[in-house]
Design a protein around this motif. Structure first.
Motif, PDB file in Angstrom:
ATOM      1  N   ALA A 172       0.865  -1.146  -0.044  1.00 53.98           N
ATOM      2  CA  ALA A 172      -0.085   0.034   0.213  1.00 53.98           C
ATOM      3  C   ALA A 172       0.947   1.384   0.051  1.00 53.98           C
ATOM      4  CB  ALA A 172      -0.859  -0.094   1.212  1.00 53.98           C
ATOM      5  N   GLU A 173       1.762   1.122   0.864  1.00 48.16           N
ATOM      6  CA  GLU A 173       2.841   2.344   0.653  1.00 48.16           C
ATOM      7  C   GLU A 173       3.419   2.495  -0.605  1.00 48.16           C
ATOM      8  OE1 GLU A 173       6.888   3.463   2.980  1.00 48.16           O
ATOM      9  OE2 GLU A 173       5.377   2.529   4.284  1.00 48.16           O
ATOM     10  N   ASP A 174       3.969   1.442  -1.097  1.00 42.28           N
ATOM     11  CA  ASP A 174       4.484   1.663  -2.306  1.00 42.28           C
ATOM     12  C   ASP A 174       3.610   2.202  -3.507  1.00 42.28           C
ATOM     13  OD1 ASP A 174       6.764   0.546  -1.327  1.00 42.28           O
ATOM     14  OD2 ASP A 174       6.347  -1.429  -2.186  1.00 42.28           O
ATOM     15  N   ASP A 175       2.185   1.976  -3.355  1.00 40.84           N
ATOM     16  CA  ASP A 175       1.200   2.390  -4.353  1.00 40.84           C
ATOM     17  C   ASP A 175       0.729   3.585  -3.630  1.00 40.84           C
ATOM     18  OD1 ASP A 175       1.899   0.067  -5.943  1.00 40.84           O
ATOM     19  OD2 ASP A 175       0.054  -0.859  -5.462  1.00 40.84           O
ATOM     20  N   PHE A 176       1.092   4.344  -2.810  1.00 39.38           N
ATOM     21  CA  PHE A 176       0.564   5.455  -2.177  1.00 39.38           C
ATOM     22  C   PHE A 176      -1.005   5.514  -1.763  1.00 39.38           C
ATOM     23  CE2 PHE A 176       3.992   6.900  -5.272  1.00 39.38           C
ATOM     24  CZ  PHE A 176       4.769   7.405  -4.079  1.00 39.38           C
ATOM     25  N   ARG A 177      -1.441   4.195  -1.402  1.00 39.13           N
ATOM     26  CA  ARG A 177      -2.623   4.044  -0.671  1.00 39.13           C
ATOM     27  C   ARG A 177      -2.653   3.679   0.728  1.00 39.13           C
ATOM     28  NH1 ARG A 177      -2.844   0.679  -5.483  1.00 39.13           N
ATOM     29  NH2 ARG A 177      -4.166   1.633  -7.103  1.00 39.13           N
ATOM     30  N   SER A 178      -3.981   3.623   1.306  1.00 39.81           N
ATOM     31  CA  SER A 178      -3.825   3.191   2.767  1.00 39.81           C
ATOM     32  C   SER A 178      -4.162   1.822   2.548  1.00 39.81           C
ATOM     33  CB  SER A 178      -5.404   3.737   3.259  1.00 39.81           C
ATOM     34  OG  SER A 178      -6.677   3.316   2.694  1.00 39.81           O
ATOM     35  N   ILE A 179      -3.876   1.080   3.656  1.00 37.21           N
ATOM     36  CA  ILE A 179      -4.153  -0.483   3.465  1.00 37.21           C
ATOM     37  C   ILE A 179      -5.606  -0.875   3.056  1.00 37.21           C
ATOM     38  CG2 ILE A 179      -4.123  -2.562   4.861  1.00 37.21           C
ATOM     39  CD1 ILE A 179      -1.984  -1.315   6.646  1.00 37.21           C
TER      40      ILE A 179
END
Length: 60
Positions: A27-34
């Motif tokens: 999620a961090e890599d894709d700039f999203r929340s979990i």
């Protein structure tokens, strides 16, 4: 679609700490929340299962 059908549903999800860590990093890599990452992955799986080529509606 009326407002009730558009509202997001809440679910309780139990996953292992290892899977949680993997999802958190992804999620961090894709700039999203979990939560956003899990929703994205489930949407992609449903789209693939249906064989859909076009983007899904706002909520499946």
């Amino acid at each position: 679609m009326d407002e009730k059908e558009k509202a997001k549903k809440q679910i309780l999800l139990r996953i292992s700490p290892t899977l949680w860590k993997e999802l958190a990093q992804w999620a961090e890599d894709d700039f999203r929340s979990i939560n956003g990452q899990i929703e994205f992955l489930l949407t992609e799986c449903v789209r693939k299962r249906k064989g859909a080529k076009k983007p899904p509606e706002e909520d499946l």
